[in-house]
Scaffold this motif. Structure first.
Motif, short mmCIF file in Angstrom:
data_model
loop_
_atom_site.label_atom_id
_atom_site.label_comp_id
_atom_site.label_asym_id
_atom_site.label_seq_id
_atom_site.Cartn_x
_atom_site.Cartn_y
_atom_site.Cartn_z
N ALA A 76 0.74 -1.31 0.11
CA ALA A 76 0.10 -0.03 -0.10
C ALA A 76 0.83 1.27 0.05
O ALA A 76 0.36 2.41 0.78
N GLY A 77 2.07 1.17 -0.72
CA GLY A 77 2.75 2.55 -0.97
C GLY A 77 3.84 2.52 0.29
O GLY A 77 4.81 3.39 0.26
N TYR A 78 3.82 1.58 1.31
CA TYR A 78 4.90 1.71 2.35
C TYR A 78 6.00 0.69 2.07
O TYR A 78 5.69 -0.50 1.29
N VAL A 79 7.04 1.13 2.28
CA VAL A 79 8.16 -0.05 2.55
C VAL A 79 8.38 -0.65 3.76
O VAL A 79 7.90 0.06 4.91
N VAL A 80 8.53 -1.97 3.52
CA VAL A 80 8.67 -3.06 5.01
C VAL A 80 10.11 -3.68 4.87
O VAL A 80 10.25 -4.44 3.82
N GLU A 81 10.78 -3.15 5.80
CA GLU A 81 12.12 -3.56 5.51
C GLU A 81 12.55 -4.46 6.72
O GLU A 81 12.49 -4.33 7.76
N GLY A 82 12.88 -5.78 6.20
CA GLY A 82 13.24 -6.80 7.20
C GLY A 82 12.07 -7.44 7.99
O GLY A 82 10.89 -7.48 7.43
N HIS A 83 12.41 -8.06 8.90
CA HIS A 83 11.46 -9.05 9.46
C HIS A 83 10.53 -8.42 10.49
O HIS A 83 10.48 -8.41 11.86
N VAL A 84 9.77 -7.36 9.91
CA VAL A 84 8.53 -6.53 10.72
C VAL A 84 7.50 -7.56 10.74
O VAL A 84 6.91 -8.33 10.04
N PRO A 85 6.81 -7.65 12.02
CA PRO A 85 5.52 -8.59 12.16
C PRO A 85 4.54 -8.19 11.68
O PRO A 85 4.34 -7.03 11.43
N PRO A 144 9.87 -12.34 13.39
CA PRO A 144 9.20 -13.40 12.54
C PRO A 144 10.24 -13.81 11.43
O PRO A 144 10.59 -12.82 10.87
N GLY A 145 10.06 -15.08 11.16
CA GLY A 145 11.00 -15.58 10.29
C GLY A 145 12.23 -16.08 10.74
O GLY A 145 12.96 -16.94 10.25
N MET A 146 12.87 -15.50 11.57
CA MET A 146 13.94 -16.00 12.49
C MET A 146 13.78 -17.03 13.73
O MET A 146 14.07 -17.95 13.82
N ASP A 147 12.56 -16.58 14.56
CA ASP A 147 11.98 -17.35 15.27
C ASP A 147 12.75 -18.12 16.63
O ASP A 147 12.17 -19.35 16.94
N ILE A 148 13.80 -17.42 17.00
CA ILE A 148 14.53 -17.80 18.31
C ILE A 148 14.12 -16.96 19.26
O ILE A 148 14.63 -15.79 19.38
N PRO A 149 13.05 -17.45 20.20
CA PRO A 149 12.59 -16.38 21.08
C PRO A 149 13.77 -15.91 22.11
O PRO A 149 14.87 -16.72 22.38
N GLY A 150 13.46 -14.77 22.80
CA GLY A 150 14.47 -14.05 23.80
C GLY A 150 15.11 -12.98 23.61
O GLY A 150 15.60 -12.26 24.34
N THR A 151 15.22 -12.44 22.47
CA THR A 151 16.06 -11.32 22.09
C THR A 151 14.82 -10.08 21.77
O THR A 151 14.39 -10.20 20.67
N PRO A 152 14.99 -9.29 22.63
CA PRO A 152 14.28 -7.98 22.16
C PRO A 152 14.48 -7.25 20.89
O PRO A 152 15.72 -7.21 20.79
N ASP A 204 14.20 8.65 12.59
CA ASP A 204 13.48 7.49 12.75
C ASP A 204 12.85 7.31 14.22
O ASP A 204 13.53 8.04 15.16
N ARG A 205 11.74 6.76 14.31
CA ARG A 205 11.31 6.86 15.73
C ARG A 205 10.78 5.03 15.92
O ARG A 205 10.55 4.56 15.13
N VAL A 206 10.81 4.84 17.42
CA VAL A 206 10.46 3.52 17.57
C VAL A 206 8.91 3.34 17.30
O VAL A 206 8.21 4.20 17.90
N PHE A 207 8.26 2.38 16.31
CA PHE A 207 7.04 2.20 16.32
C PHE A 207 6.42 1.18 17.04
O PHE A 207 5.29 1.28 17.55
N ALA A 208 7.31 0.38 17.28
CA ALA A 208 6.60 -0.92 18.28
C ALA A 208 8.11 -1.65 18.81
O ALA A 208 9.26 -1.52 18.26
N ARG A 209 7.78 -2.11 20.09
CA ARG A 209 9.04 -2.80 20.79
C ARG A 209 8.44 -4.36 20.96
O ARG A 209 7.36 -4.49 21.54
N HIS A 210 9.36 -5.20 20.80
CA HIS A 210 9.14 -6.65 20.91
C HIS A 210 9.94 -7.44 21.82
O HIS A 210 11.07 -7.10 21.70
#
Length: 149
Positions: free
Chosen positions: A86-95, A122-130, A143-149
């Motif tokens: 939809a006109g946005y770029v998604v770079e890398g493993h964005v949920p 997502p796609g790497m799937d080794i839990p535990g690393t924020p 840039d700004r933080v959009f979400a933290r996981h």
């Protein structure tokens, strides 16, 4: 006057057309992904997006860098694959949930990025690393933080 066979044919055509429209409406947003054909985690991320309801179209290319540059992804944010939705770029493993939020909120920005390859994304799937998902290319610059996981 239409014969019985012609009426049945017309009804069948109308039913098939309606079914196709329902399927098209049920399909999620279309996301196009450019990735190296040998990258397994990129394929796993594409599966994550499909499972979340996105219509995923994959373009396998030997060098993704030209796609990143053409879409204004700063080198500091690069990861292994680049997508457009939809006109946005998604770079890398964005949920997928963050991409859905981006599409719902429609902020004035170029897109989202998860720089590098965080093991728990997502796609790497080794839990535990924020890790952080960054919104980049906004009108305010930086840039700004959009979400933290």
């Amino acid at each position: 006057m239409l014969g019985a066979a012609t009426r049945r044919g017309a009804l069948l055509l109308a039913a098939l057309t309606a079914a196709g429209a329902v399927r098209a409406a049920a399909a999620g947003p279309r996301i196009e992904v450019w990735r190296d054909p040998g990258c397994g985690c990129c394929g796993a991320w594409a599966r994550h997006m499909r499972q979340a309801g996105f219509e995923v179209v994959v373009h396998e290319v030997e060098d993704v860098a030209p796609v990143k540059r053409a879409n204004g992804v700063p080198e500091a944010l690069w990861s292994c694959h680049t997508a457009i939705v939809a006109g946005y770029v998604v770079e890398g493993h964005v949920p997928a949930a963050d991409v859905r939020r981006l599409l719902a909120e429609r902020p004035p920005a170029r897109g989202l990025a998860v720089p590098g390859m965080p093991p728990s994304a997502p796609g790497m799937d080794i839990p535990g690393t924020p890790y952080d998902v960054l919104l980049f290319g906004g009108s305010g610059g930086g840039d700004r933080v959009f979400a933290r996981h």
